[in-house]
Write an enzyme that holds these catalytic residues in place. Structure first.
Site, PDB file in Angstrom:
ATOM      1  N   ASP A 141      42.608 -60.329 -71.354  1.00 49.95           N
ATOM      2  CA  ASP A 141      43.201 -61.657 -71.549  1.00 49.95           C
ATOM      3  C   ASP A 141      44.192 -61.976 -70.443  1.00 49.95           C
ATOM      4  O   ASP A 141      45.105 -62.781 -70.626  1.00 49.95           O
ATOM      5  CB  ASP A 141      43.886 -61.714 -72.914  1.00 49.95           C
ATOM      6  CG  ASP A 141      44.191 -63.145 -73.336  1.00 49.95           C
ATOM      7  OD1 ASP A 141      45.087 -63.343 -74.187  1.00 49.95           O
ATOM      8  OD2 ASP A 141      43.554 -64.079 -72.802  1.00 49.95           O
ATOM      9  N   LYS A 144      41.913 -64.377 -64.924  1.00 55.44           N
ATOM     10  CA  LYS A 144      40.465 -64.388 -65.192  1.00 55.44           C
ATOM     11  C   LYS A 144      39.668 -63.796 -64.033  1.00 55.44           C
ATOM     12  O   LYS A 144      38.601 -63.244 -64.253  1.00 55.44           O
ATOM     13  CB  LYS A 144      40.010 -65.811 -65.523  1.00 55.44           C
ATOM     14  CG  LYS A 144      40.838 -66.461 -66.644  1.00 55.44           C
ATOM     15  CD  LYS A 144      41.065 -65.516 -67.847  1.00 55.44           C
ATOM     16  CE  LYS A 144      42.198 -66.001 -68.732  1.00 55.44           C
ATOM     17  NZ  LYS A 144      42.619 -64.968 -69.740  1.00 55.44           N
ATOM     18  N   ASP A 169      38.643 -62.578 -73.668  1.00 55.72           N
ATOM     19  CA  ASP A 169      39.009 -63.939 -74.051  1.00 55.72           C
ATOM     20  C   ASP A 169      38.659 -64.911 -72.921  1.00 55.72           C
ATOM     21  O   ASP A 169      38.531 -64.518 -71.755  1.00 55.72           O
ATOM     22  CB  ASP A 169      40.519 -64.010 -74.340  1.00 55.72           C
ATOM     23  CG  ASP A 169      40.921 -65.341 -74.974  1.00 55.72           C
ATOM     24  OD1 ASP A 169      42.082 -65.750 -74.794  1.00 55.72           O
ATOM     25  OD2 ASP A 169      40.065 -65.971 -75.642  1.00 55.72           O
ATOM     26  N   ASN A 170      38.479 -66.189 -73.262  1.00 56.72           N
ATOM     27  CA  ASN A 170      38.373 -67.274 -72.281  1.00 56.72           C
ATOM     28  C   ASN A 170      37.154 -67.225 -71.366  1.00 56.72           C
ATOM     29  O   ASN A 170      37.230 -67.673 -70.212  1.00 56.72           O
ATOM     30  CB  ASN A 170      39.626 -67.317 -71.391  1.00 56.72           C
ATOM     31  CG  ASN A 170      40.895 -67.298 -72.177  1.00 56.72           C
ATOM     32  OD1 ASN A 170      41.664 -66.359 -72.104  1.00 56.72           O
ATOM     33  ND2 ASN A 170      41.117 -68.344 -72.978  1.00 56.72           N
ATOM     34  N   GLU A 199      42.209 -72.018 -77.854  1.00 50.49           N
ATOM     35  CA  GLU A 199      43.284 -71.966 -78.853  1.00 50.49           C
ATOM     36  C   GLU A 199      43.927 -73.344 -79.066  1.00 50.49           C
ATOM     37  O   GLU A 199      44.235 -74.047 -78.123  1.00 50.49           O
ATOM     38  CB  GLU A 199      44.376 -70.950 -78.435  1.00 50.49           C
ATOM     39  CG  GLU A 199      44.864 -71.046 -77.004  1.00 50.49           C
ATOM     40  CD  GLU A 199      44.102 -70.136 -76.066  1.00 50.49           C
ATOM     41  OE1 GLU A 199      42.950 -69.785 -76.361  1.00 50.49           O
ATOM     42  OE2 GLU A 199      44.649 -69.780 -75.019  1.00 50.49           O
TER      43      GLU A 199
HETATM   44  O1  LIG Z   1      45.076 -67.604 -67.586  1.00 51.04           O
HETATM   45  C1  LIG Z   1      45.225 -67.262 -68.747  1.00 51.04           C
HETATM   46  N1  LIG Z   1      45.807 -66.083 -69.080  1.00 51.04           N
HETATM   47  C2  LIG Z   1      46.219 -65.144 -68.035  1.00 51.04           C
HETATM   48  C3  LIG Z   1      47.555 -65.362 -67.408  1.00 51.04           C
HETATM   49  C4  LIG Z   1      48.040 -66.632 -67.114  1.00 51.04           C
HETATM   50  C5  LIG Z   1      49.290 -66.768 -66.502  1.00 51.04           C
HETATM   51  C6  LIG Z   1      50.058 -65.661 -66.172  1.00 51.04           C
HETATM   52  C7  LIG Z   1      49.557 -64.414 -66.467  1.00 51.04           C
HETATM   53  C8  LIG Z   1      50.391 -63.234 -66.071  1.00 51.04           C
HETATM   54  N2  LIG Z   1      50.019 -62.056 -66.804  1.00 51.04           N
HETATM   55  C9  LIG Z   1      49.280 -61.055 -66.199  1.00 51.04           C
HETATM   56  C10 LIG Z   1      48.754 -61.214 -64.931  1.00 51.04           C
HETATM   57  C11 LIG Z   1      48.036 -60.162 -64.357  1.00 51.04           C
HETATM   58  C12 LIG Z   1      47.874 -58.978 -65.050  1.00 51.04           C
HETATM   59  N3  LIG Z   1      47.265 -57.794 -64.702  1.00 51.04           N
HETATM   60  N4  LIG Z   1      47.417 -56.924 -65.761  1.00 51.04           N
HETATM   61  C13 LIG Z   1      48.098 -57.517 -66.724  1.00 51.04           C
HETATM   62  C14 LIG Z   1      48.424 -58.837 -66.315  1.00 51.04           C
HETATM   63  C15 LIG Z   1      49.125 -59.864 -66.899  1.00 51.04           C
HETATM   64  C16 LIG Z   1      48.326 -64.250 -67.085  1.00 51.04           C
HETATM   65  C17 LIG Z   1      44.802 -68.165 -69.855  1.00 51.04           C
HETATM   66  C18 LIG Z   1      44.715 -69.544 -69.589  1.00 51.04           C
HETATM   67  C19 LIG Z   1      44.320 -70.443 -70.600  1.00 51.04           C
HETATM   68  C20 LIG Z   1      44.225 -71.890 -70.303  1.00 51.04           C
HETATM   69  C21 LIG Z   1      45.231 -72.528 -69.556  1.00 51.04           C
HETATM   70  C22 LIG Z   1      45.144 -73.886 -69.292  1.00 51.04           C
HETATM   71  C23 LIG Z   1      44.061 -74.622 -69.769  1.00 51.04           C
HETATM   72  F1  LIG Z   1      44.003 -75.955 -69.539  1.00 51.04           F
HETATM   73  C24 LIG Z   1      43.074 -73.995 -70.513  1.00 51.04           C
HETATM   74  C25 LIG Z   1      43.149 -72.634 -70.763  1.00 51.04           C
HETATM   75  C26 LIG Z   1      44.016 -69.965 -71.887  1.00 51.04           C
HETATM   76  C27 LIG Z   1      44.102 -68.590 -72.149  1.00 51.04           C
HETATM   77  O2  LIG Z   1      43.795 -68.105 -73.389  1.00 51.04           O
HETATM   78  C28 LIG Z   1      44.478 -67.689 -71.142  1.00 51.04           C
HETATM   79  O3  LIG Z   1      44.519 -66.354 -71.437  1.00 51.04           O
HETATM   80 MG   LIG Z   2      43.493 -65.998 -73.280  1.00 57.10          MG
END
Ligand SMILES: O=C(NCc1cccc(CNc2ccc3[nH]ncc3c2)c1)c1cc(-c2ccc(F)cc2)cc(O)c1O
Ligand SMILES: [Mg+2]
Length: 221
Positions: A141, A144, A169-170, A199
């Protein structure tokens, strides 16, 4: 300077849930994100699918990539058998700090190990630093474009055993096309798609459930 979204989510949890009750924590986050402000938790609709996978698989070792505010961390850990452990990786230090508070509020700090760092750096270290043999379940998650490289890294590090499940997810929104292509066409996986919605919205999304079959399905190297 105003508060951040994770800080507002933590406040909603402290205001609208009971310490030590993971279910009430999950419900408080869903209510907040449905009625006050959207946030990228796996959410209640896809969350039910995650619950079913966890209850069916009864995993003893779980890896989560992408903690955010620990919504799925708490949701999954709450359903694990007593001796089970969940390791969750979060790159963003601010959200990790909030996640830690929410994990403690839920009373699940014994089951959950939160690591701040990038998957690419940490996956190769999990065996020796945390005594992990293999993971029974990996919940993807995070960024992506990291799903595919991290899956290949997990294979390379021998962290998956036949029968291990990757739950992603996603896979529709935002989408993970290269990952989907890989798990759906590789002889190393038996993959199936669980159709759902992004979500707290009506947008199409879903989870990909992929069972690792072993590296024997080497095919063309
Ligand atoms: O992008 C997403 N999630 C990931 C994410 C996002 C931001 C920051 C991090 C920083 N955390 C991170 C990074 C690198 C990493 N390496 N190992 C751990 C680790 C942790 C992670 C996401 C986006 C949408 C979404 C947004 C907008 C829209 F219109 C539709 C849908 C819906 C989701 O359910 C999503 O999950
Ligand atoms: Mg997600």
């Amino acid at each position: 300077t105003g508060s951040t979204r994770p800080q507002r989510i933590l406040r909603a949890v402290q205001k609208n849930s009971t310490r030590g009750s993971p279910c009430s924590v999950v419900n408080a986050i869903d209510d907040y994100c449905k009625h006050k402000e959207w946030a990228m938790n796996v959410g209640d609709e896809k969350g039910i699918i995650v619950d079913d996978v966890v209850l069916e698989l009864k995993p003893i070792t779980v890896l989560e990539l992408g903690t955010y505010c620990a919504y799925s961390t708490v949701r999954i850990a709450n359903l694990l058998p007593p001796e089970a452990k969940l390791i969750t990786l979060e790159f963003n230090a601010e959200s990790a700090a909030i996640a830690r508070e929410i994990i403690t509020w839920a009373g699940l700090e014994e089951k959950i190990q939160l690591i701040i760092g990038a998957s690419g750096d940490w996956i190769p270290r999990l065996k020796e630093e945390f005594g992990i043999e293999t993971f029974d379940l990996v919940f993807l998650d995070h960024w992506k474009d990291r799903y595919l490289p991290d899956t290949k890294l997990l294979e390379k590090c021998g962290l998956l055993k036949p029968g291990a499940v990757l739950l992603a997810d996603n896979v529709i929104c935002p989408g993970t096309p290269d990952y989907l292509d890989y798990v759906r066409n590789s002889p190393r996986y038996k993959s199936k798609f669980y159709r759902s919605h992004l979500e707290y919205t009506q947008e199409e999304d879903g989870l990909e459930h992929s069972v690792f079959l072993g590296m024997a399905g080497r095919g063309a190297e």
